[in-house]
Motif scaffolding. Structure first.
Motif, PDB file in Angstrom:
ATOM      1  N   MET A   1       0.785  -1.203   0.000  1.00 18.19           N
ATOM      2  CA  MET A   1       0.000   0.000   0.000  1.00 18.19           C
ATOM      3  C   MET A   1       0.835   1.280   0.000  1.00 18.19           C
ATOM      4  N   PRO A   2       2.156   1.212  -0.229  1.00 18.51           N
ATOM      5  CA  PRO A   2       2.949   2.445  -0.239  1.00 18.51           C
ATOM      6  C   PRO A   2       2.500   3.421  -1.331  1.00 18.51           C
ATOM      7  N   TRP A   3       2.075   2.910  -2.480  1.00 15.92           N
ATOM      8  CA  TRP A   3       1.631   3.789  -3.561  1.00 15.92           C
ATOM      9  C   TRP A   3       0.369   4.537  -3.167  1.00 15.92           C
ATOM     10  N   GLY A  69       2.854   8.929  11.485  1.00 14.07           N
ATOM     11  CA  GLY A  69       1.424   8.802  11.221  1.00 14.07           C
ATOM     12  C   GLY A  69       0.609   9.758  12.075  1.00 14.07           C
ATOM     13  N   GLY A  70       1.014   9.870  13.337  1.00 12.00           N
ATOM     14  CA  GLY A  70       0.308  10.776  14.244  1.00 12.00           C
ATOM     15  C   GLY A  70       0.451  12.229  13.832  1.00 12.00           C
ATOM     16  N   SER A  71       1.646  12.608  13.361  1.00  9.76           N
ATOM     17  CA  SER A  71       1.838  14.002  12.954  1.00  9.76           C
ATOM     18  C   SER A  71       1.018  14.325  11.708  1.00  9.76           C
ATOM     19  N   ILE A  72       0.924  13.398  10.767  1.00 10.81           N
ATOM     20  CA  ILE A  72       0.097  13.629   9.585  1.00 10.81           C
ATOM     21  C   ILE A  72      -1.369  13.762  10.006  1.00 10.81           C
ATOM     22  N   LEU A 166      -4.910   9.844   5.741  1.00  3.82           N
ATOM     23  CA  LEU A 166      -3.570   9.340   5.471  1.00  3.82           C
ATOM     24  C   LEU A 166      -2.849   9.026   6.786  1.00  3.82           C
ATOM     25  N   GLY A 167      -3.005   9.906   7.775  1.00  2.00           N
ATOM     26  CA  GLY A 167      -2.388   9.662   9.083  1.00  2.00           C
ATOM     27  C   GLY A 167      -2.903   8.388   9.717  1.00  2.00           C
ATOM     28  N   LEU A 171      -0.886   4.961  10.622  1.00  2.00           N
ATOM     29  CA  LEU A 171      -0.850   4.420  11.996  1.00  2.00           C
ATOM     30  C   LEU A 171      -1.183   2.934  12.039  1.00  2.00           C
ATOM     31  N   PHE A 172      -2.022   2.484  11.129  1.00  2.00           N
ATOM     32  CA  PHE A 172      -2.508   1.101  11.221  1.00  2.00           C
ATOM     33  C   PHE A 172      -2.028   0.185  10.108  1.00  2.00           C
TER      34      PHE A 172
END
Length: 173
Positions: A1-3, A69-72, A166-167, A171-172
């Motif tokens: 899922m990076p894309w 993830g948290g910052s996003i 996105l964040g 995170l997950f």
């Protein structure tokens, strides 16, 4: 899922570019292809630089993924807060200044994306190309329409929701 993460990053950071193109078009001002690519390159370069700089924080171990993830997520939620200045117009004349100003938008998100593990080249390619497409689409629509049901505040909120999504995805996953 990076894309998917890189794509969401590009979409969420470029909704303001869509509005920029739209506002120029509604004012019957054409954004040239050269100016558009300069703006896109500024955004891509800022994204790549700050994604790479976030690699300096990898010594923090697995917490980096959660911090990124948290910052996003927090940046996305922050953009949902009401704006006090209410300025929707774009009066910038110089492409380099405009490109730099729009690239500043990418800095905190790109740093968070790097911490979350999104590859810098994927992130910068997504942000740069989607910047060019968003400005082109907005300008195209603005030049051909007299009134559209879009507002800067609505696009800003949509961008915030996409960033928060996105964040959460980071995170997950």
């Amino acid at each position: 899922m990076p894309w998917l993460s890189a794509l969401l990053l590009g979409v969420s950071t470029n909704l303001d570019n869509l509005f920029l193109g739209l506002s120029f078009g509604l004012a019957q001002r054409r954004v040239t292809a050269g100016a558009n690519w300069v703006i896109g390159l500024f955004s891509a370069a800022a994204t790549c630089l700050f994604c790479c700089l976030s690699a300096l924080c990898t010594a923090w171990g697995p917490a980096v993924h959660w911090i990124g993830g948290g910052s996003i997520l927090l940046i996305g939620l922050w953009t949902l807060l009401p704006v006090k200045n209410g300025g929707d117009g774009c009066t910038a004349q110089d492409t380099a200044v405009l490109g730099a100003a729009l690239a500043v938008n990418c800095i905190p998100v790109a740093f968070g994306a790097g911490l979350a593990g999104i590859h810098p080249l994927a992130a910068s390619a997504s942000v740069g190309l989607l910047s060019v497409l968003a400005i082109r689409l907005g300008n195209f629509l603005g030049l051909r329409a007299t009134a559209l049901p879009l507002s800067a505040g609505g696009l800003r909120r949509l961008g915030g929701v996409l960033l928060a999504g996105l964040g959460i995805l980071q995170l997950f996953t």
